[in-house]
Design a protein around this motif. Structure first.
Motif, PDB file in Angstrom:
ATOM      1  N   THR A 206      68.797  21.857  48.927  1.00 55.04           N
ATOM      2  CA  THR A 206      68.795  23.298  49.358  1.00 55.04           C
ATOM      3  C   THR A 206      70.294  23.468  49.894  1.00 55.04           C
ATOM      4  N   SER A 207      70.739  22.351  50.642  1.00 55.11           N
ATOM      5  CA  SER A 207      72.122  22.588  51.104  1.00 55.11           C
ATOM      6  C   SER A 207      73.157  22.767  50.001  1.00 55.11           C
ATOM      7  N   ALA A 208      73.109  22.392  48.939  1.00 53.23           N
ATOM      8  CA  ALA A 208      74.010  22.636  47.806  1.00 53.23           C
ATOM      9  C   ALA A 208      73.892  23.903  47.158  1.00 53.23           C
ATOM     10  N   ARG A 209      72.882  24.406  47.254  1.00 54.67           N
ATOM     11  CA  ARG A 209      72.533  25.798  46.748  1.00 54.67           C
ATOM     12  C   ARG A 209      72.847  26.947  47.795  1.00 54.67           C
ATOM     13  N   VAL A 210      72.598  26.723  48.989  1.00 54.63           N
ATOM     14  CA  VAL A 210      73.158  27.748  49.974  1.00 54.63           C
ATOM     15  C   VAL A 210      74.458  27.525  50.704  1.00 54.63           C
ATOM     16  N   GLY A 211      75.152  26.262  50.316  1.00 54.32           N
ATOM     17  CA  GLY A 211      76.244  26.114  50.896  1.00 54.32           C
ATOM     18  C   GLY A 211      76.457  25.751  52.178  1.00 54.32           C
ATOM     19  N   GLU A 212      75.481  25.413  52.972  1.00 50.89           N
ATOM     20  CA  GLU A 212      75.388  25.093  54.374  1.00 50.89           C
ATOM     21  C   GLU A 212      74.394  23.659  54.364  1.00 50.89           C
ATOM     22  N   LEU A 213      74.591  22.991  55.294  1.00 60.38           N
ATOM     23  CA  LEU A 213      73.734  21.840  55.767  1.00 60.38           C
ATOM     24  C   LEU A 213      72.411  22.292  56.367  1.00 60.38           C
ATOM     25  N   MET A 214      71.216  22.268  55.261  1.00 56.35           N
ATOM     26  CA  MET A 214      69.931  22.492  55.925  1.00 56.35           C
ATOM     27  C   MET A 214      68.870  21.342  56.106  1.00 56.35           C
ATOM     28  N   VAL A 215      68.323  21.326  57.418  1.00 52.33           N
ATOM     29  CA  VAL A 215      67.647  20.109  57.848  1.00 52.33           C
ATOM     30  C   VAL A 215      66.110  20.395  57.703  1.00 52.33           C
ATOM     31  N   ARG A 216      65.437  19.236  57.177  1.00 51.91           N
ATOM     32  CA  ARG A 216      63.723  19.440  57.191  1.00 51.91           C
ATOM     33  C   ARG A 216      63.077  19.561  58.469  1.00 51.91           C
ATOM     34  N   GLU A 217      62.368  20.479  58.716  1.00 52.86           N
ATOM     35  CA  GLU A 217      61.441  20.352  60.029  1.00 52.86           C
ATOM     36  C   GLU A 217      60.036  19.963  59.463  1.00 52.86           C
ATOM     37  N   ASN A 218      59.595  18.831  59.957  1.00 55.39           N
ATOM     38  CA  ASN A 218      58.304  18.329  59.798  1.00 55.39           C
ATOM     39  C   ASN A 218      57.402  18.563  60.677  1.00 55.39           C
ATOM     40  N   VAL A 219      55.966  18.470  60.576  1.00 54.21           N
ATOM     41  CA  VAL A 219      55.014  18.745  61.310  1.00 54.21           C
ATOM     42  C   VAL A 219      53.655  17.780  61.036  1.00 54.21           C
ATOM     43  N   ASP A 220      53.365  17.448  62.474  1.00 52.97           N
ATOM     44  CA  ASP A 220      52.310  16.175  62.315  1.00 52.97           C
ATOM     45  C   ASP A 220      50.856  16.982  61.934  1.00 52.97           C
ATOM     46  N   THR A 221      50.435  16.256  60.656  1.00 49.25           N
ATOM     47  CA  THR A 221      49.197  16.848  60.377  1.00 49.25           C
ATOM     48  C   THR A 221      48.076  15.650  60.368  1.00 49.25           C
ATOM     49  N   SER A 222      48.399  14.738  61.547  1.00 47.13           N
ATOM     50  CA  SER A 222      47.564  13.688  61.657  1.00 47.13           C
ATOM     51  C   SER A 222      46.222  14.467  62.348  1.00 47.13           C
ATOM     52  N   LEU A 223      46.215  15.619  62.780  1.00 54.18           N
ATOM     53  CA  LEU A 223      44.958  16.156  63.105  1.00 54.18           C
ATOM     54  C   LEU A 223      44.635  17.552  62.591  1.00 54.18           C
ATOM     55  N   PRO A 224      43.478  17.897  61.829  1.00 56.24           N
ATOM     56  CA  PRO A 224      43.250  19.164  61.349  1.00 56.24           C
ATOM     57  C   PRO A 224      43.099  20.008  62.348  1.00 56.24           C
ATOM     58  N   ARG A 225      43.512  21.071  62.011  1.00 57.52           N
ATOM     59  CA  ARG A 225      43.731  22.562  62.761  1.00 57.52           C
ATOM     60  C   ARG A 225      42.414  23.358  62.366  1.00 57.52           C
ATOM     61  N   LEU A 226      41.761  23.753  63.458  1.00 59.00           N
ATOM     62  CA  LEU A 226      40.239  24.602  63.144  1.00 59.00           C
ATOM     63  C   LEU A 226      40.758  25.986  63.813  1.00 59.00           C
ATOM     64  N   VAL A 227      40.385  26.718  63.030  1.00 59.62           N
ATOM     65  CA  VAL A 227      40.472  28.335  63.536  1.00 59.62           C
ATOM     66  C   VAL A 227      38.835  28.917  63.530  1.00 59.62           C
ATOM     67  N   VAL A 228      38.370  29.405  64.670  1.00 57.79           N
ATOM     68  CA  VAL A 228      37.032  29.788  64.826  1.00 57.79           C
ATOM     69  C   VAL A 228      37.255  31.337  64.888  1.00 57.79           C
ATOM     70  N   LEU A 229      36.843  32.292  63.876  1.00 58.01           N
ATOM     71  CA  LEU A 229      36.953  33.557  64.059  1.00 58.01           C
ATOM     72  C   LEU A 229      35.615  34.268  64.263  1.00 58.01           C
ATOM     73  N   LEU A 230      35.320  34.835  65.337  1.00 55.92           N
ATOM     74  CA  LEU A 230      33.927  35.301  65.801  1.00 55.92           C
ATOM     75  C   LEU A 230      34.194  36.982  65.439  1.00 55.92           C
ATOM     76  N   ASP A 231      33.044  37.371  64.783  1.00 56.09           N
ATOM     77  CA  ASP A 231      33.045  38.779  64.482  1.00 56.09           C
ATOM     78  C   ASP A 231      32.389  39.477  65.693  1.00 56.09           C
ATOM     79  N   ASN A 232      32.999  40.344  66.445  1.00 55.30           N
ATOM     80  CA  ASN A 232      32.369  40.714  67.573  1.00 55.30           C
ATOM     81  C   ASN A 232      32.521  42.448  67.163  1.00 55.30           C
TER      82      ASN A 232
END
Length: 385
Positions: A206-232
């Motif tokens: 990606t750095s070669a394509r855009v001409g600037e150094l681009m750094v990876r941002e990682n995320v820890d998926t060691s735990l699943p993320r739940l979303v509870v949507l309550l229809d009120n």
């Protein structure tokens, strides 16, 4: 300040006697009228005296599940130097009035009343303020004043045990979504290089394509993320029994059960309501999910589901979505089905429907349940994590 019926009668008599006494020059009638008027004036001054009362209120406990016992202890102390005579008091507990004995309370003494708080329905039960009525000895004038504040007792939905928890979902650079039972560190986004970043995190292609150094941002998926949507939405829960939508109460119990199971398993969980919540926009402290469920009420905003699903699709707040609704909410399952691309696991709970939801509706896994207990019992059998 309120004049009693006796006081009104005496005041009218005073006016009539004074009028007749002056009109026909009867000093006896004038004297009687003046005495009656003076009695009403004395009664008003006596009732206007404000007793110095200190009110202390203690809930035990202040947060309970529906049906569990809760009590309130009220202590009233006379902080003045005069005897608190002719006082009538009652404490407000929801829609109920609880009498409090204050008659002839001596200076420096206190009286204590302990009573049960109703917890048969989910909600926030306001207790207080203490209402003290001061009367004169003749019962001509009564003046009621509030003392102390209001203490809420939070009645949470019932929690049904859930043993199963979802697993994480890892997204690779090529867009694939894989199950991650134990989690991993995975790619999340790219950003520009700043001084101090490790060179091994530079994404050279990606750095070669855009001409600037681009750094990876990682995320820890060691735990699943739940979303509870309550229809009120009120439209999702059209059936009422005694003014209460039982399907919404069951959905609240299911939401509380999922959120509690996630917290016990140390899983990140986010709970959202389709419609606006009670107290939105306030300056007070943020409420926990169970308190929010206790305060949750039905909303008349029928188009709120489209807005919240658009936000969920854009923000990707998790990898597991649990949507809980009533029989009237099945018309909006198409909006929820459109989230399957953003959320690898989507489970829908429909409560209180007379007919089962057709199989394969919007390509979703749907659990038809009569109440929160049945939803918890079927949770293991329908999970797709």
């Amino acid at each position: 300040m309120g004049i009693t019926a006796r006081g009104v009668g005496l005041l009218v008599a005073a006016v009539v006697l004074l009028g007749l006494g002056f009109r026909f020059a009867y000093p006896e009638l004038t004297l009687l009228g003046a005495a009656a008027g003076a009695a009403v004036g004395y009664a008003a001054l006596t009732a206007a005296w404000r007793p110095q009362l200190v009110v202390d209120r203690q809930a035990d406990p202040d947060r309970v599940a529906r049906g569990e016992p809760a009590s309130m202890t009220l202590t009233v102390r006379n902080a003045g130097r005069l005897r608190s005579a002719n006082l009538l008091a009652e404490d407000r507990c929801g829609s109920r009035a609880v009498p409090v004995p204050l008659l002839r309370l001596r200076p420096g003494r206190d009286t204590e009343v302990r009573y049960d708080v109703p917890t048969d329905r989910r909600g926030v039960v306001p207790v207080g303020p203490l209402r003290v009525t001061r009367r004169d000895p003749l019962g001509l004038v009564a003046l009621a004043r509030p003392y102390g504040g209001t203490t809420p007792v939070w009645v949470h939905p019932r929690i049904h045990p859930l043993t199963a928890v979802p697993r994480g979902a890892g997204r690779s650079l090529d867009g694939r979504v894989d199950g991650v039972p134990h989690g991993s560190i995975t790619f999340d986004s790219l950003r520009e290089y700043v001084v101090g970043d490790e060179l091994r995190r530079v994404h050279w292609r990606t750095s070669a394509r855009v001409g600037e150094l681009m750094v990876r941002e990682n995320v820890d998926t060691s735990l699943p993320r739940l979303v509870v949507l309550l229809d009120n939405r009120a439209a999702a829960h059209p059936q009422r029994s005694g003014g209460v939508a039982e399907s919404f109460e069951s959905a609240c119990e299911a939401a509380a059960s999922v959120v509690t199971a996630a917290h016990r398993a140390d899983l990140p969980v986010l709970m959202l309501l389709v419609g606006p919540e009670q107290g939105d926009g306030g300056d007070g402290p943020a409420l926990g999910p169970l308190d929010r469920l206790a305060a949750a009420d039905l909303s008349d905003e029928a188009d709120a589901l489209r807005a919240v699903t658009t936000r969920l699709r854009q923000d990707r707040l998790g990898d597991t979505l649990v949507f809980l609704t009533g029989p009237g909410g099945r018309d909006g399952l198409g909006h929820v089905g459109a989230l399957r691309g953003a959320y690898p696991s989507v489970v829908v709970g429909v409560f209180g429907a007379a007919e089962p939801t057709p199989a394969g509706t919007a390509g979703l896994v749907v659990v038809d349940a009569a109440d929160g207990a049945q939803f918890a019992a079927e949770w293991d059998g329908v999970r797709r994590w």
